[in-house]
Design an enzyme around this catalytic site. Structure first.
Site, PDB file in Angstrom:
ATOM      1  N   CYS A   1     -10.487   0.337  19.127  1.00 30.72           N
ATOM      2  CA  CYS A   1     -10.167  -0.412  17.920  1.00 30.72           C
ATOM      3  C   CYS A   1      -8.739  -0.929  17.997  1.00 30.72           C
ATOM      4  O   CYS A   1      -7.823  -0.183  18.346  1.00 30.72           O
ATOM      5  CB  CYS A   1     -10.342   0.483  16.688  1.00 30.72           C
ATOM      6  SG  CYS A   1     -10.201  -0.431  15.130  1.00 30.72           S
TER       7      CYS A   1
ATOM      8  N   CYS B   1       1.303   3.535   3.200  1.00 26.46           N
ATOM      9  CA  CYS B   1       1.430   2.958   4.538  1.00 26.46           C
ATOM     10  C   CYS B   1       2.878   2.752   4.976  1.00 26.46           C
ATOM     11  O   CYS B   1       3.657   2.050   4.306  1.00 26.46           O
ATOM     12  CB  CYS B   1       0.684   1.628   4.604  1.00 26.46           C
ATOM     13  SG  CYS B   1       0.657   0.924   6.270  1.00 26.46           S
TER      14      CYS B   1
ATOM     15  N   CYS C   1       0.855  -1.189   0.000  1.00 25.71           N
ATOM     16  CA  CYS C   1       0.000   0.000   0.000  1.00 25.71           C
ATOM     17  C   CYS C   1       0.898   1.248   0.000  1.00 25.71           C
ATOM     18  O   CYS C   1       1.704   1.440   0.916  1.00 25.71           O
ATOM     19  CB  CYS C   1      -0.911   0.001   1.218  1.00 25.71           C
ATOM     20  SG  CYS C   1      -1.886  -1.519   1.397  1.00 25.71           S
TER      21      CYS C   1
END
Length: 331
Positions: A100, A63, A60
């Site tokens: 999360c 990232c 990605c």
């Protein structure tokens, strides 16, 4: 204004027309829709902890956790359960209602690490927090295990449009994203899925991404809108800072076409001042991530005290978790 019926048949042109409206008219419409479906004075405070950092085999382009890029992010194995629970306790005491846990995996594997994540979910759920995970691609059986453990939400962003996707990521396909989201939905877990702006995409790509989400059979209960957090060492490190009006337009469009969903002002807030964030709240954002270095990209994030002062200044308050959950089921 009465609640409109939820639609799942938006055309690309309809969304483009919404996105390109005169800015003040667009924000006014989004704010009106927001007030019809949500308490405009409340913002859900969410905390995101990276429970396994770096070393990801994906490519990605945005990232810093991809193993192939040379960044300052240090690889960290899966955290001990007690460490995670200490973070969750601190998050709850600071006003977070959702916790999360993010792991830099390409996909979930049925091994001892996943068993430990299952235990984390059980323990955090027992603390009275909404538990969310973002762990990469997920099979239907793995989704079912997470649901049985008490997982409330699973984050799996589309990132961008199907048309632009291959320009950003080559190690998986857009359809892989949709398959994981479908597995999560079938397991009875709420869906958290949005995207990133500032990747070099066109406005049409933002619209295509939102259209994919808005035309799902059930809208994602949570839609994070991220501004690219530029990480040194990644291919997109030199991209320009995302224009705040692009963020406002994207958030407002998401709010209008997915009115029951939580729209989350996510990564990139560290580069936004209070005035810019206020525009995002006016446009329909009603959730933020707060904490320390806790974002999906492991990049700096405004601190809890700083965020609470901002909310107070804007006349906003942290959302209180109700027993039935905060996200509307718009199925």
């Amino acid at each position: 204004m009465e609640k409109q019926l939820l639609r799942h048949d938006w055309s690309k042109q309809e969304l483009l027309d919404i996105y390109n409206r005169p800015l003040l008219e667009l924000v006014y419409q989004a704010a009106t829709v927001h007030r019809c479906w949500h308490n405009p004075q409340e913002v859900q405070i969410s905390t995101l902890l990276s429970v396994k950092t770096g070393g990801c085999p994906e490519d990605c382009s945005y990232c810093g956790q991809a193993a192939r890029y040379h960044t300052d992010i240090k690889v960290q194995a899966l955290l001990p359960i007690q460490t995670v629970l200490a973070h969750a306790k601190k998050a709850k005491e600071s006003g977070s209602t959702r916790f999360c846990m993010a792991a830099a995996w390409r996909e979930v594997r049925d091994n001892r690490d996943f068993d430990r994540v299952i235990e984390m979910v059980e323990e955090v759920n027992a603390m009275g927090l909404q538990v969310c995970c973002t762990l990469g691609m997920l099979s239907s059986d793995q989704a079912a295990r997470l649901q049985q453990a008490g997982l409330y939400a699973y984050n799996h962003n589309l990132d961008t449009s199907e048309e632009f996707y291959d320009e950003i990521i080559s190690t998986r396909k857009f359809d892989n994203r949709l398959e994981t989201i479908n597995n999560v939905r079938k397991a009875g877990i709420t869906v958290c899925s949005g995207g990133i702006i500032g990747l070099g995409e066109r406005v049409e790509d933002r619209i295509s991404m939102l259209r994919t989400l808005a035309n799902m059979e059930v809208h994602p209960e949570s839609v994070p809108i991220n501004a690219l957090a530029r990480v040194a060492g990644t291919p997109l490190a030199e991209m320009p800072k995302v224009d705040v009006w692009d963020m406002v337009r994207t958030i407002a469009t998401a709010r209008i076409v997915m009115p029951a969903s939580m729209v989350r002002l996510s990564a990139g807030r560290i580069e936004m001042d209070n005035t810019e964030q206020a525009w995002c709240f006016m446009a329909g954002a009603n959730s933020i991530f707060t904490g320390e270095r806790q974002t999906l990209l492991v990049t700096p994030n405004p601190g809890v005290d700083e965020d609470m002062n901002m909310l107070y200044e804007l006349g906003l308050k942290p959302m209180v978790l109700e027993k039935e959950g905060l996200c509307s089921n718009n199925g």
